[in-house]
Design an enzyme around this catalytic site. Structure first.
Site, PDB file in Angstrom:
ATOM      1  N   ASN A   1      -6.937  10.459   3.295  1.00 16.81           N
ATOM      2  CA  ASN A   1      -5.902  11.000   2.716  1.00 16.81           C
ATOM      3  C   ASN A   1      -5.877  12.402   2.974  1.00 16.81           C
ATOM      4  O   ASN A   1      -6.956  13.119   2.455  1.00 16.81           O
ATOM      5  CB  ASN A   1      -5.891  10.863   1.200  1.00 16.81           C
ATOM      6  CG  ASN A   1      -6.052   9.258   0.974  1.00 16.81           C
ATOM      7  OD1 ASN A   1      -4.870   8.740   0.799  1.00 16.81           O
ATOM      8  ND2 ASN A   1      -7.084   8.677   0.541  1.00 16.81           N
TER       9      ASN A   1
ATOM     10  N   GLU B   1       2.267   6.696   1.331  1.00 14.71           N
ATOM     11  CA  GLU B   1       1.313   7.043   0.659  1.00 14.71           C
ATOM     12  C   GLU B   1       1.396   6.631  -0.798  1.00 14.71           C
ATOM     13  O   GLU B   1       2.542   6.500  -1.464  1.00 14.71           O
ATOM     14  CB  GLU B   1       0.878   8.405   0.725  1.00 14.71           C
ATOM     15  CG  GLU B   1       0.577   8.970   2.105  1.00 14.71           C
ATOM     16  CD  GLU B   1      -0.549   8.475   2.712  1.00 14.71           C
ATOM     17  OE1 GLU B   1      -1.600   8.072   2.206  1.00 14.71           O
ATOM     18  OE2 GLU B   1      -0.544   8.219   4.110  1.00 14.71           O
ATOM     19  N   GLY B   2       0.202   6.594  -1.551  1.00 20.55           N
ATOM     20  CA  GLY B   2       0.376   6.342  -3.028  1.00 20.55           C
ATOM     21  C   GLY B   2       0.281   5.100  -3.561  1.00 20.55           C
ATOM     22  O   GLY B   2       0.329   4.659  -4.717  1.00 20.55           O
TER      23      GLY B   2
ATOM     24  N   GLU C   1      -8.513   4.357   4.950  1.00 12.35           N
ATOM     25  CA  GLU C   1      -7.619   5.181   5.243  1.00 12.35           C
ATOM     26  C   GLU C   1      -8.293   6.649   5.162  1.00 12.35           C
ATOM     27  O   GLU C   1      -8.996   6.804   4.256  1.00 12.35           O
ATOM     28  CB  GLU C   1      -6.365   5.241   4.584  1.00 12.35           C
ATOM     29  CG  GLU C   1      -6.320   5.513   3.367  1.00 12.35           C
ATOM     30  CD  GLU C   1      -4.994   5.857   2.634  1.00 12.35           C
ATOM     31  OE1 GLU C   1      -4.024   6.396   3.308  1.00 12.35           O
ATOM     32  OE2 GLU C   1      -4.828   5.969   1.300  1.00 12.35           O
TER      33      GLU C   1
ATOM     34  N   LYS D   1      -0.604   6.801   8.593  1.00 13.19           N
ATOM     35  CA  LYS D   1      -1.355   5.372   9.219  1.00 13.19           C
ATOM     36  C   LYS D   1      -1.226   5.378  11.036  1.00 13.19           C
ATOM     37  O   LYS D   1      -2.015   4.807  11.403  1.00 13.19           O
ATOM     38  CB  LYS D   1      -0.590   4.391   8.662  1.00 13.19           C
ATOM     39  CG  LYS D   1      -0.416   4.499   7.206  1.00 13.19           C
ATOM     40  CD  LYS D   1      -1.603   4.051   6.230  1.00 13.19           C
ATOM     41  CE  LYS D   1      -1.450   4.024   4.839  1.00 13.19           C
ATOM     42  NZ  LYS D   1      -1.380   5.317   3.917  1.00 13.19           N
TER      43      LYS D   1
ATOM     44  N   SER E   1      -6.825  12.732  -4.923  1.00 14.12           N
ATOM     45  CA  SER E   1      -6.720  12.959  -6.402  1.00 14.12           C
ATOM     46  C   SER E   1      -8.210  12.279  -6.884  1.00 14.12           C
ATOM     47  O   SER E   1      -8.858  11.679  -6.169  1.00 14.12           O
ATOM     48  CB  SER E   1      -5.722  12.604  -7.262  1.00 14.12           C
ATOM     49  OG  SER E   1      -5.329  11.242  -6.886  1.00 14.12           O
TER      50      SER E   1
ATOM     51  N   ARG F   1      -9.654  12.912   1.446  1.00 11.91           N
ATOM     52  CA  ARG F   1     -10.554  11.955   0.972  1.00 11.91           C
ATOM     53  C   ARG F   1     -10.652  10.625   1.695  1.00 11.91           C
ATOM     54  O   ARG F   1      -9.503   9.962   2.154  1.00 11.91           O
ATOM     55  CB  ARG F   1     -10.418  11.624  -0.346  1.00 11.91           C
ATOM     56  CG  ARG F   1     -11.366  10.916  -1.368  1.00 11.91           C
ATOM     57  CD  ARG F   1     -10.875  10.246  -2.619  1.00 11.91           C
ATOM     58  NE  ARG F   1      -9.960   9.318  -2.496  1.00 11.91           N
ATOM     59  CZ  ARG F   1      -8.780   8.963  -3.112  1.00 11.91           C
ATOM     60  NH1 ARG F   1      -8.438   9.933  -3.839  1.00 11.91           N
ATOM     61  NH2 ARG F   1      -8.146   8.192  -2.601  1.00 11.91           N
TER      62      ARG F   1
ATOM     63  N   LYS G   1       0.859  -2.292   7.384  1.00 10.02           N
ATOM     64  CA  LYS G   1       1.315  -0.686   6.432  1.00 10.02           C
ATOM     65  C   LYS G   1       2.663  -0.155   7.059  1.00 10.02           C
ATOM     66  O   LYS G   1       2.345   0.302   8.516  1.00 10.02           O
ATOM     67  CB  LYS G   1      -0.057  -0.036   6.808  1.00 10.02           C
ATOM     68  CG  LYS G   1      -1.475  -0.860   6.027  1.00 10.02           C
ATOM     69  CD  LYS G   1      -2.654   0.211   5.981  1.00 10.02           C
ATOM     70  CE  LYS G   1      -3.446  -0.263   5.400  1.00 10.02           C
ATOM     71  NZ  LYS G   1      -4.705   0.585   5.252  1.00 10.02           N
TER      72      LYS G   1
ATOM     73  N   ARG H   1     -13.583   3.787  -7.085  1.00 12.68           N
ATOM     74  CA  ARG H   1     -12.572   3.165  -7.715  1.00 12.68           C
ATOM     75  C   ARG H   1     -12.443   1.532  -7.430  1.00 12.68           C
ATOM     76  O   ARG H   1     -12.912   1.026  -6.439  1.00 12.68           O
ATOM     77  CB  ARG H   1     -10.960   3.378  -7.107  1.00 12.68           C
ATOM     78  CG  ARG H   1     -10.749   4.806  -7.462  1.00 12.68           C
ATOM     79  CD  ARG H   1      -9.585   5.124  -6.821  1.00 12.68           C
ATOM     80  NE  ARG H   1      -9.814   4.970  -5.220  1.00 12.68           N
ATOM     81  CZ  ARG H   1      -8.628   5.116  -4.390  1.00 12.68           C
ATOM     82  NH1 ARG H   1      -7.522   5.214  -4.619  1.00 12.68           N
ATOM     83  NH2 ARG H   1      -8.805   4.808  -3.024  1.00 12.68           N
TER      84      ARG H   1
HETATM   85  P1  ADP Z   1      -2.116   4.070   0.238  1.00 17.07           P
HETATM   86  O1  ADP Z   1      -1.546   5.412   1.261  1.00 17.07           O
HETATM   87  O2  ADP Z   1      -0.780   3.653  -0.346  1.00 17.07           O
HETATM   88  O3  ADP Z   1      -3.294   4.486  -0.627  1.00 17.07           O
HETATM   89  P2  ADP Z   1      -3.845   2.488   1.635  1.00 17.07           P
HETATM   90  O4  ADP Z   1      -4.001   2.412   3.018  1.00 17.07           O
HETATM   91  O5  ADP Z   1      -5.107   3.235   1.057  1.00 17.07           O
HETATM   92  O6  ADP Z   1      -2.507   2.974   1.295  1.00 17.07           O
HETATM   93  O7  ADP Z   1      -3.781   0.882   1.072  1.00 17.07           O
HETATM   94  C1  ADP Z   1      -3.746   1.041  -0.344  1.00 17.07           C
HETATM   95  C2  ADP Z   1      -4.703  -0.236  -0.920  1.00 17.07           C
HETATM   96  O8  ADP Z   1      -4.376  -1.414  -0.278  1.00 17.07           O
HETATM   97  C3  ADP Z   1      -5.967   0.271  -0.826  1.00 17.07           C
HETATM   98  O9  ADP Z   1      -6.505   1.177  -1.842  1.00 17.07           O
HETATM   99  C4  ADP Z   1      -6.776  -1.106  -0.659  1.00 17.07           C
HETATM  100  O10 ADP Z   1      -6.968  -1.639  -2.055  1.00 17.07           O
HETATM  101  C5  ADP Z   1      -5.816  -1.983  -0.083  1.00 17.07           C
HETATM  102  N1  ADP Z   1      -5.911  -2.238   1.443  1.00 17.07           N
HETATM  103  C6  ADP Z   1      -5.486  -1.245   2.263  1.00 17.07           C
HETATM  104  N2  ADP Z   1      -5.866  -1.297   3.500  1.00 17.07           N
HETATM  105  C7  ADP Z   1      -6.665  -2.398   3.543  1.00 17.07           C
HETATM  106  C8  ADP Z   1      -7.376  -3.382   4.393  1.00 17.07           C
HETATM  107  N3  ADP Z   1      -7.442  -3.092   5.546  1.00 17.07           N
HETATM  108  N4  ADP Z   1      -7.891  -4.473   3.625  1.00 17.07           N
HETATM  109  C9  ADP Z   1      -7.972  -4.906   2.626  1.00 17.07           C
HETATM  110  N5  ADP Z   1      -7.411  -3.962   1.457  1.00 17.07           N
HETATM  111  C10 ADP Z   1      -6.825  -2.876   2.195  1.00 17.07           C
HETATM  112 MG    MG Z   2      -5.076   4.795  -0.391  1.00 19.20          MG
END
Ligand code: ADP
Ligand code: MG
Length: 474
Positions: free
Chosen positions: A146, A368-369, A144, A305, A151, A125, A364, A450
């Site tokens: 996944n 994940e999660g 990102e 990442k 899910s 996703r 970051k 979401r």
């Molecule tokens: P995870 O693997 O924990 O889901 P993500 O990279 O998806 O990691 O980041 C988790 C959440 O943080 C995202 O769903 C988003 O709401 C926020 N986020 C992540 N990267 C960014 C970004 N570059 N700018 C703004 N919000 C972000």
């Molecule tokens: Mg995410």
């Protein structure tokens, strides 16, 4: 961005009535989760959190996200087959990040032994936000991708009907008719079924590898039931079960409780807390097997990442997708600024920039999660502390994406009804199946929207921050 519900969003009486209808409609439609108190029983369930109103999504960006999904499928698959790229990209990370290092060790171990697996199934996703430029125009930017346990493809296929009903209750019948149908679980099941078929054993089962805590079981059941409807047997097992009862035969066919497993679909296995020594052994057993792993360990590593950050380097996409300049351009257009914190001048410079202006970035780790990223003052403090140590290479930096907020109501069991300023994240599900070197299926399987209140920087639905939504294209 357009605010299509401006007239109703502040009408307290209408909102209250619509919310009551919405909650019952969600329960009727099966937008369900088990409760935190009883995560292993379906005796008590509740509705999964969702927005009262569908959120506006620019049609052009929605279409752009769909149009690039097959490219992302090809890209992830290419990375998973490129040992040199994974080795080079993760070299600095695995020196300091134990979890990635252990995954990598298993990856190398199965390569050395030689892969028994010949059919490959990817379910991913790709998540995006709509970055609002200074001139007010929105751009699609990837958060990102996944590649493991992505899910909500099941539950989200049921939210459009709920939102359609809410709009009708609010007197917006025409708008209700414009909501798009969406059923990712069907597409995911199609991919699993194809992999099962190519594995080629009628009596073999599909194994969902599930967590100890199973709150989100209904989301998984949506996919399971699609498989049962195709007369494919599904079993649910945990890592612990695999450790205790899993085995390989002479040609590395995987057996558990006397049943041959054709496909292992991981809905677990992406956080370090899952793994004690026995569960690592179980993971190794699965990876060594002939069964189709969704994902195999190489594809899980392709979703780190660190890999995402390396993809944004000039020339990298061209190497991974040779002869496909249009695909490269489509993929690259979705990238936000991503920066390596590897030791050296480049990392020193960006670390200093982020310390000076933390609001511009997200820090970051390889996790994940949800709930792992660092923002603002916390980002500054952590980076200040680790900027001269190798530990910083376990992180990447990313430009912070700044979407335009919109008003909505987040409906959660036992929570008061209140209006919130919200931002949304669009995910597109990708499914592909490869047999040997031949791609036999490559599709976008549906979407997930979401939405969360803007005061939360991080976190998904499972983390209790975001809620399910439906896009209303504008
Ligand atoms: P995870 O693997 O924990 O889901 P993500 O990279 O998806 O990691 O980041 C988790 C959440 O943080 C995202 O769903 C988003 O709401 C926020 N986020 C992540 N990267 C960014 C970004 N570059 N700018 C703004 N919000 C972000
Ligand atoms: Mg995410």
């Amino acid at each position: 961005m357009a605010a299509p519900w401006r007239d109703v969003v502040r009408d307290a009486a209408a909102v209250r009535d619509a919310a009551a209808v919405a909650v019952d409609a969600a329960l009727l439609a099966g937008v369900l989760m088990r409760t935190g108190e009883q995560p292993l029983s379906s005796d008590v369930v509740n509705y999964a959190p969702f927005t009262l109103l569908p959120s506006a999504v620019p049609r052009a960006l929605f279409e752009q996200a769909y149009a690039v999904q097959q490219d992302f499928n090809l890209l992830v698959d290419a990375i998973s087959q490129n040992k040199e790229f994974l080795e080079q990209t993760l070299a600095s990370t695995i020196k300091v990040d134990d979890f990635t290092a252990r995954l990598f060790r298993i990856y190398m171990q199965v390569l050395e032994e030689g892969l028994a697996q010949t059919v490959f199934l990817g379910i991913n996703r790709s998540d995006y936000m709509f970055d609002c430029g200074l001139d007010g125009t929105a751009a699609l930017k990837q958060i990102e991708i996944n590649t493991i346990a992505a899910s909500f493809g099941g539950l989200t296929s049921r939210t459009a009907d709920v939102h359609g009903l809410v709009l009708k209750v609010l007197g917006k019948t025409k708008e209700a008719s414009r909501l798009l149908p969406n059923n990712p679980s069907k597409g995911l099941a199609l991919g699993i079924a194809k992999a099962w078929e190519l594995y080629g054993s009628q009596s073999a089962v599909v194994m969902f590898l599930v967590e100890e805590i199973q709150r989100n079981i209904f989301d998984q059941r949506c996919v399971e039931n699609e498989l049962w409807n195709r007369s494919i047997r599904v079993i649910r097992r945990r890592f612990r079960d695999v450790f205790e009862k899993g085995s390989l035969d002479g040609s590395r066919r995987l057996y558990i409780d006397g049943q041959e497993v054709a496909v292992v679909y991981y809905r677990e296995g992406y956080v370090p807390q899952t793994y004690d020594q026995q569960n690592w052994e179980a993971r190794l057993l699965l990876e060594r097997s002939r069964a189709v792993k969704c994902p195999d360990i190489a594809t899980q590593l392709a979703g780190t990442k660190k890999v995402q950050q390396e993809l944004s380097r000039p020339g990298t996409l061209e190497k991974l997708l040779p002869g496909r300049p249009e695909a490269v351009a489509r993929v690259r257009a979705t990238f936000a600024g991503l920066y390596s914190l590897d030791e050296g001048e480049e990392g020193d410079r960006i670390a200093a920039t982020a310390i000076a202006d933390p609001e511009r970035f997200v820090l970051k780790p390889q996790r994940e999660g949800g709930g792992n990223n660092l923002y603002g003052e916390e980002l500054r403090q952590v980076l200040e502390k680790i900027k001269d140590s190798p530990e910083r290479t376990s992180y990447i930096l990313m430009d912070k994406i700044k979407p335009q907020p919109a008003l909505n109501y987040l409906l959660r069991a036992h929570s008061p009804l209140q209006v919130s300023e919200c931002i949304s994240e669009l995910g597109i599900f990708g499914v592909y199946v490869r047999q040997g070197q031949e791609m036999v299926l490559n599709e976008a399987a549906g979407h997930l929207l979401r939405t969360k209140a803007i005061q939360h920087a991080d976190g998904g639905v499972a983390a209790g921050v975001a809620v399910l939504d439906t896009p209303y294209l504008v």
